[in-house]
Design an enzyme around this catalytic site. Structure first.
Site, PDB file in Angstrom:
ATOM      1  CB  SER A  33      46.340  21.962  64.830  1.00 60.25           C
ATOM      2  OG  SER A  33      46.416  21.053  63.720  1.00 60.25           O
ATOM      3  CG  ASP A  78      38.822  23.389  50.125  1.00 59.34           C
ATOM      4  OD1 ASP A  78      39.492  24.355  50.056  1.00 59.34           O
ATOM      5  OD2 ASP A  78      38.746  22.395  49.421  1.00 59.34           O
ATOM      6  CB  VAL A  79      39.909  28.717  52.963  1.00 61.78           C
ATOM      7  CG1 VAL A  79      39.531  28.405  54.243  1.00 61.78           C
ATOM      8  CG2 VAL A  79      41.242  28.274  52.731  1.00 61.78           C
ATOM      9  CB  ALA A 109      53.048  24.375  49.851  1.00 62.30           C
ATOM     10  CE1 TYR A 170      57.543  27.122  55.807  1.00 63.08           C
ATOM     11  CE2 TYR A 170      57.794  29.442  54.913  1.00 63.08           C
ATOM     12  CZ  TYR A 170      57.118  28.481  55.665  1.00 63.08           C
ATOM     13  OH  TYR A 170      55.793  28.903  56.511  1.00 63.08           O
ATOM     14  CE  LYS A 177      52.722  30.477  56.632  1.00 65.64           C
ATOM     15  NZ  LYS A 177      51.233  30.333  56.910  1.00 65.64           N
ATOM     16  CE  LYS A 207      59.997  16.632  66.342  1.00 63.13           C
ATOM     17  NZ  LYS A 207      60.246  15.918  67.462  1.00 63.13           N
ATOM     18  CB  ALA A 210      51.310  22.288  58.312  1.00 64.32           C
TER      19      ALA A 210
HETATM   20  P1  NAD Z   1      48.386  21.888  60.758  1.00 61.52           P
HETATM   21  O1  NAD Z   1      48.631  20.969  59.826  1.00 61.52           O
HETATM   22  O2  NAD Z   1      47.891  21.359  62.011  1.00 61.52           O
HETATM   23  O3  NAD Z   1      47.638  23.111  60.181  1.00 61.52           O
HETATM   24  C1  NAD Z   1      47.327  23.545  58.975  1.00 61.52           C
HETATM   25  C2  NAD Z   1      45.899  23.492  58.658  1.00 61.52           C
HETATM   26  O4  NAD Z   1      45.375  24.196  57.475  1.00 61.52           O
HETATM   27  C3  NAD Z   1      45.072  22.073  58.747  1.00 61.52           C
HETATM   28  O5  NAD Z   1      44.345  22.216  59.679  1.00 61.52           O
HETATM   29  C4  NAD Z   1      44.630  22.040  57.308  1.00 61.52           C
HETATM   30  O6  NAD Z   1      43.309  21.449  57.495  1.00 61.52           O
HETATM   31  C5  NAD Z   1      44.470  23.533  56.991  1.00 61.52           C
HETATM   32  N1  NAD Z   1      44.029  23.659  55.390  1.00 61.52           N
HETATM   33  C6  NAD Z   1      44.970  23.364  54.577  1.00 61.52           C
HETATM   34  N2  NAD Z   1      44.487  23.351  53.353  1.00 61.52           N
HETATM   35  C7  NAD Z   1      43.186  24.034  53.593  1.00 61.52           C
HETATM   36  C8  NAD Z   1      41.906  24.463  52.745  1.00 61.52           C
HETATM   37  N3  NAD Z   1      42.057  24.378  51.373  1.00 61.52           N
HETATM   38  N4  NAD Z   1      40.883  24.906  53.518  1.00 61.52           N
HETATM   39  C9  NAD Z   1      40.956  24.883  54.862  1.00 61.52           C
HETATM   40  N5  NAD Z   1      42.128  24.636  55.748  1.00 61.52           N
HETATM   41  C10 NAD Z   1      42.914  24.036  55.146  1.00 61.52           C
HETATM   42  O7  NAD Z   1      49.862  22.721  61.153  1.00 61.52           O
HETATM   43  P2  NAD Z   1      50.093  24.111  61.835  1.00 61.52           P
HETATM   44  O8  NAD Z   1      51.913  24.096  61.840  1.00 61.52           O
HETATM   45  O9  NAD Z   1      49.297  24.272  63.251  1.00 61.52           O
HETATM   46  O10 NAD Z   1      49.898  25.221  60.800  1.00 61.52           O
HETATM   47  C11 NAD Z   1      49.105  26.302  61.061  1.00 61.52           C
HETATM   48  C12 NAD Z   1      49.540  27.320  60.578  1.00 61.52           C
HETATM   49  O11 NAD Z   1      50.810  27.900  61.239  1.00 61.52           O
HETATM   50  C13 NAD Z   1      49.840  27.402  59.206  1.00 61.52           C
HETATM   51  O12 NAD Z   1      49.564  28.835  58.341  1.00 61.52           O
HETATM   52  C14 NAD Z   1      51.304  27.249  59.288  1.00 61.52           C
HETATM   53  O13 NAD Z   1      52.139  27.713  57.832  1.00 61.52           O
HETATM   54  C15 NAD Z   1      51.855  28.177  60.315  1.00 61.52           C
HETATM   55  N6  NAD Z   1      52.979  28.049  60.965  1.00 61.52           N
HETATM   56  C16 NAD Z   1      53.451  26.785  61.154  1.00 61.52           C
HETATM   57  C17 NAD Z   1      54.598  26.433  61.662  1.00 61.52           C
HETATM   58  C18 NAD Z   1      55.370  25.402  62.084  1.00 61.52           C
HETATM   59  O14 NAD Z   1      56.523  25.037  62.283  1.00 61.52           O
HETATM   60  N7  NAD Z   1      54.654  24.152  62.298  1.00 61.52           N
HETATM   61  C19 NAD Z   1      55.598  27.663  62.168  1.00 61.52           C
HETATM   62  C20 NAD Z   1      55.159  28.781  61.709  1.00 61.52           C
HETATM   63  C21 NAD Z   1      53.831  29.142  60.857  1.00 61.52           C
END
Ligand code: NAD
Length: 274
Positions: A33, A78-79, A109, A170, A177, A207, A210
């Site tokens: 994460s 849970d947000v 999503a 996406y 976003k 990777k 999410a």
């Molecule tokens: P990740 O899956 O590790 O993190 C996503 C998190 O969202 C998880 O910990 C999950 O528990 C949490 N979540 C989902 N639904 C929820 C809810 N209802 N209540 C509370 N928490 C909830 O993946 P990541 O890639 O580390 O994502 C973190 C952020 O970074 C996200 O906003 C994602 O869109 C953004 N992001 C990711 C990338 C990418 O390529 N991985 C690129 C740009 C931005």
């Protein structure tokens, strides 16, 4: 930190940038994460941490991991539920009367909305839940954090280029976003008078759990590595370093900003690769 713990994202300390600071981190699902890399860097820079996770099943994975960084609390939140946000901050108040940093690293999503033509796969329900969890939650969490920041603070959230330009598959997440980035600006203007800064990091593809839900992620990573101005992909540490900048004294006059950490991808128009 326990003796046996080896950081996943080794961080060369920058001199206790966050010494004496307290950070509430949302969005750790596992050690890939983005929120985990941020947590490790914040911890290495002297911050005290608290974590949230959504639901018991996620908790079973997150709690043992989070404990490695000696947090003051690891709370179920849970947000998408106002009552859970309220309960979480009430519980946190028993330990912290104030904190300085809120990390919003949450995105969700429905999988079927991330595979196919936007027009076909974007149901009313997919739109509602994606907007709620991925964008509205920034407003709700910032509102709940505000009383803990009487002398100011810093909020940082995670966005992606799909907010600005079309990225295949996406889909509704890009729309969410865009709302997240706009909310960042509205919150920044509103809370600036209270010395609370609100910024977003627009990260390149990584990777993570999410990202696994987005069709074509592997191809995107390969293409990105070949085409970005820096001819490489970014890492979780890169995002963590940007978060350190935004949440420490280094970024003290930066607010309402969307900082791209994407090896330059967002500047490209039509470029010859010759
Ligand atoms: P990740 O899956 O590790 O993190 C996503 C998190 O969202 C998880 O910990 C999950 O528990 C949490 N979540 C989902 N639904 C929820 C809810 N209802 N209540 C509370 N928490 C909830 O993946 P990541 O890639 O580390 O994502 C973190 C952020 O970074 C996200 O906003 C994602 O869109 C953004 N992001 C990711 C990338 C990418 O390529 N991985 C690129 C740009 C931005």
């Amino acid at each position: 930190m326990s003796d046996a713990y080896t950081p996943v994202y080794p961080h060369q300390p920058l001199g206790g940038l966050l010494k004496g600071k307290r950070a509430l981190v949302t969005g750790v699902a596992n050690d890939r994460s983005i929120a985990w890399a941020i947590s490790e860097a914040f911890h290495a820079e002297g911050a005290e941490l608290a974590f949230t996770y959504p639901g018991e099943a996620m908790g079973r994975r997150v709690i043992p991991l989070a404990k490695q960084l000696d947090p003051v609390a690891i709370l179920d939140c849970d947000v998408s539920k106002d009552e859970e946000i309220e309960r979480t901050f009430a519980e946190l108040k028993r330990t912290w009367d104030r904190f300085d940093i809120l990390v919003h690293s949450i995105g969700y999503a429905p999988r079927e909305a991330l595979d196919g033509r936007f027009t076909d796969v974007t149901s009313r329900e997919a739109w509602r839940i994606t907007m709620d969890v991925s964008a509205y939650s920034l407003v709700a969490l910032t509102r709940a954090a505000r009383p803990f920041m009487p002398e100011g603070g810093s909020v940082v959230c995670l966005s992606y280029y799909g907010a600005e330009k079309v990225v295949s598959n996406y889909n509704v997440m890009g729309v969410a976003k865009a709302a997240l980035e706009a909310s960042t600006r509205y919150l920044a203007e509103d809370l600036g008078q209270e010395n609370i800064r609100v910024n977003a990091i627009s990260a390149g593809p990584l990777k993570t759990l999410a990202a696994a839900g987005i069709k074509g992620m592997r191809t995107m990573l390969a293409e990105n590595a070949a085409k970005t101005p820096l001819r490489r992909n970014i890492s979780q540490e890169d995002v963590a370093r940007a978060a350190l900048y935004l949440c420490s004294e280094l970024g003290r006059n930066v607010t309402g900003e969307v900082l791209h950490v994407d090896a330059g991808q967002n500047i490209l128009g039509v470029v010859s690769m010759g």
